[in-house]
Enzyme design. Structure first.
Site, PDB file in Angstrom:
ATOM      1  N   TRP A 334       1.003  -1.220   0.085  1.00  0.00           N
ATOM      2  CA  TRP A 334      -0.310   0.295   0.136  1.00  0.00           C
ATOM      3  C   TRP A 334       0.744   1.199  -0.128  1.00  0.00           C
ATOM      4  CZ3 TRP A 334      -0.564  -4.337   3.510  1.00  0.00           C
ATOM      5  CH2 TRP A 334      -1.435  -5.239   3.136  1.00  0.00           C
ATOM      6  N   ASP A 335       2.316   1.058  -0.115  1.00  0.00           N
ATOM      7  CA  ASP A 335       2.760   1.970   0.156  1.00  0.00           C
ATOM      8  C   ASP A 335       3.086   3.068   1.131  1.00  0.00           C
ATOM      9  OD1 ASP A 335       4.984   4.528  -0.853  1.00  0.00           O
ATOM     10  OD2 ASP A 335       3.210   5.560  -1.517  1.00  0.00           O
ATOM     11  N   TYR A 336       2.442   2.451   2.691  1.00  0.00           N
ATOM     12  CA  TYR A 336       2.800   2.301   3.632  1.00  0.00           C
ATOM     13  C   TYR A 336       4.391   2.771   5.052  1.00  0.00           C
ATOM     14  CZ  TYR A 336      -2.349   2.126   3.624  1.00  0.00           C
ATOM     15  OH  TYR A 336      -3.875   1.815   4.116  1.00  0.00           O
TER      16      TYR A 336
END
Length: 650
Positions: A334-336
């Site tokens: 999630w591009d966290y």
């Protein structure tokens, strides 16, 4: 300001426990009157002991001086939009800043008058994705005689990945450091950049115990084997490299090795630390917040839990060896990234005082960890999350959740869609209903998945400010959602042609995987979010109880704006012993002060541009000043190059 303009500005921006003094002059905590490093000290607590400006006197705060960098004209244009996001430091009676064009200035902290300027001569034709520089650091060589060149050094990492050492008194390069004052940070990486813009530096270096430690920023979503994200330490006197640590394990004896599965898994790039690092010099520890491994939205080439990506990692400062790690997101899809700097403070949770590391995350969590062991002080639970439906992908079955509770919304149903008109609400409901939407950590999908918090957070690079007396941690958050869709590579061209053109939309190739990616913020065509207001908030966490003490909209009380709407924000807060929290961060160009204990807004002023930087405070000439960079708009409005200082009129 109209919501469309505010949203546009945000989208453009997206493309204290004191320890003993270390052997030399690396700042440990904010000394009386100074702000010697980005977070007020290497602990990163962002707290000042100054009290002249307090909950009563803050109402009289007024502009004292303004300094313009001079980087707005046609001669300063760059290929991609840049943003002035620097947090100044003040030490030994001087202020030091850096600009997106790699210019470093020394200013008089009482007047803003420029004392010297150094130009690193950045190539403006390079299209850096996040074109900013957020600060510089300093080191005092106590062995050198007073007045000797480079007795105090200013250390800076420029956007084009050069590590500089300058004489604090004159701005001249320190000739004994690296190659006449410069170290090229692209040299010696495991995976080399495929182009200059893939690898950059946006954060100030960390100075601890005669070492200068740097992470890096890596362009997202280009390829599975992106440039590698090593953290490296250099001798602060000579620039010689002392150690290097790779967040993707390269030694089969490392406990993290087996958490990367697949024939090319250990060739994975990124997992880099692009945020600001913190340190505890007395413990000989550096605290590293790492990000997502490449490619961000498909992990089939890097199956497994993926330690030490998306983690807060404690490294031995003298050797670079891992002491402990805590992973905030397992197998990130999630591009966290851990975009927030860690904050080191002493908490009194459960009636027991413990030195802690606070890590806020894009997932809207605040983890409170023991500084020596990494064990959670406030409990953490692993909760089941949805499975992936993408062939070749294996989403991790659980994700950690702090007992503090979410700082920002974690889910939205179609019935909860926002819109200022019936037509807008209907459009948002229809869009949400068409997406895979199973709550937190819904994986990317072919049909499109709703991701809340979005890739900008939740908590973002603005990070955490702490008040050790009040035992409050203050965190700015966003509440907007994103849509993420994976596209089989063979169908990419047709999907591009059929996808409506949106300002918030982005295609990415993710080379080396079977899929490309499309993502956008879940906005109406008018660029108003489909998620309900407040669109941004400021959250106070009670560290004694491990609960949320207060939550207030951040912005939205200005003329012409919806009441309590809040605004999307990027930028951090600071606290003071005067009981105040200062923050700019929002796209409405407003600088605000809140009462730290209650979240009550006490003061605001309009700036020349949005203040997407974290403020700071210091004392000079017998007065306390609060300073923030107004330049987060970049080129959108053509006004963003000001360092603005506020004080109580004499």
């Amino acid at each position: 300001m109209p919501y469309r303009i505010l949203a546009l500005a945000m989208i453009c921006a997206i493309a204290s426990a004191c320890a003993p003094l270390p052997p030399n002059g690396a700042p440990v905590a904010s000394s009386e009157g100074e702000w010697p490093s980005y977070g007020g000290g290497v602990l990163g607590a962002r707290h000042s002991p100054l009290t002249e400006i307090d909950t009563q006197s803050v109402r009289r705060l007024a502009l004292a001086w303004t300094y313009h960098t001079g980087e707005l004209g046609p001669d300063s244009r760059t290929r991609n939009r840049r943003s002035l996001e620097v947090t100044p430091i003040v030490v030994d009676g001087a202020m030091y800043i850096i600009t997106p064009l790699a210019r470093i200035m020394a200013l008089d902290p009482e007047t803003g008058r420029e004392r010297w300027r150094y130009d690193a001569r950045l190539d403006r034709g390079i299209g850096f994705g996040d074109h900013t520089s957020r600060g510089v650091s300093t080191w005092l060589d106590v062995a050198r005689p007073a007045g000797a060149p480079c007795k105090r050094r200013i250390l800076a990492a420029t956007i084009d990945a050069k590590l500089l050492a300058l004489d604090a008194a004159t701005g001249r390069p320190c000739e004994d450091f690296g190659d006449r004052g410069v170290v090229d940070l692209r040299v010696g990486l495991r995976n080399a950049p495929f182009e200059t813009a893939e690898y950059e530096e946006t954060s100030p270096p960390l100075v601890v115990n005669d070492l200068v430690v740097v992470g890096s920023a890596v362009a997202d979503n280009n390829r599975a084997e992106a440039v590698s994200g090593e953290v490296r330490a250099y001798d602060v006197r000579t620039g010689a490299r002392r150690w290097s640590w790779d967040p993707v394990p390269q030694d089969s004896a490392d406990p993290g090795w087996a958490t990367w599965r697949g024939p090319r898994a250990h060739h994975t790039g990124a997992a880099n630390a692009w945020s600001v690092l913190a340190a505890d010099p007395a413990r000989d520890l550096v605290f590293v917040p790492t990000g997502s491994a490449s490619a961000d939205y498909f992990g089939g080439t890097r199956l497994g839990q993926n330690l030490y990506a998306n983690s807060i990692v404690a490294l031995r400062a003298s050797t670079g060896k891992v002491v402990w790690s805590f992973q905030t997101v397992h197998h990130d899809l999630w591009d966290y990234d851990n975009a927030s700097p860690p904050a080191l403070t002493t908490v009194e949770y459960g009636g027991r005082r413990r030195d802690a590391v606070l890590q806020a995350t894009k997932t809207g969590q605040l983890f409170v960890l023991d500084r020596d062991t990494g064990e959670p002080i406030v409990p953490v639970e692993e909760r089941p999350v949805p499975r992936s439906t993408i062939p070749g992908e294996e989403a991790w079955p659980t994700q950690p959740q702090s007992a503090i509770g979410p700082l920002s919304p974690q889910r939205i149903t179609a019935d909860e869609a926002f819109g200022q008109t019936d037509a807008d609400r209907a459009l948002c409901r229809e869009r949400i209903a068409s997406l895979r939407n199973e709550g937190p950590f819904t994986p990317p999908s072919f049909e499109g998945s709703l991701v809340l918090p979005s890739n900008i957070g939740g908590a973002h690079w603005g990070g955490v400010a702490t008040d050790p007396k009040a035992q409050i941690a203050v965190v700015p958050v966003n509440t907007v959602a994103a849509v993420v869709k994976l596209i089989p590579r063979t169908g990419l061209d047709s999907v591009r042609r059929s996808t409506p053109s949106r300002v918030a939309g982005e295609f990415a190739p993710m080379r080396g995987t079977p899929y490309a990616m499309y993502r956008e913020l879940l906005f109406l065509p008018s660029l108003v979010p489909c998620t309900p207001p407040p669109f941004g908030a400021l959250v106070g966490v009670d560290l004694r109880k491990g609960t949320i003490a207060w939550r207030v909209p951040l912005g939205g009380a200005t003329p012409g704006a919806m009441s309590s709407s809040g605004f999307p924000n990027l930028g951090g807060a600071i606290t003071t012993a005067g009981g105040l929290t200062f923050i700019a961060a929002t796209a409405d160009r407003t600088f605000r002060a809140f009462e730290t204990r209650t979240g009550r807004e006490l003061w605001q002023t309009t700036m020349a541009a949005s203040g997407k930087a974290t403020p700071m405070t210091y004392r000079a000439g017998g007065r306390q000043y609060v300073v923030v960079a107004a330049g987060g708009d970049g080129d959108v409005f053509g006004t963003g190059d000001a360092i603005m200082a506020y004080a109580i009129p004499r």
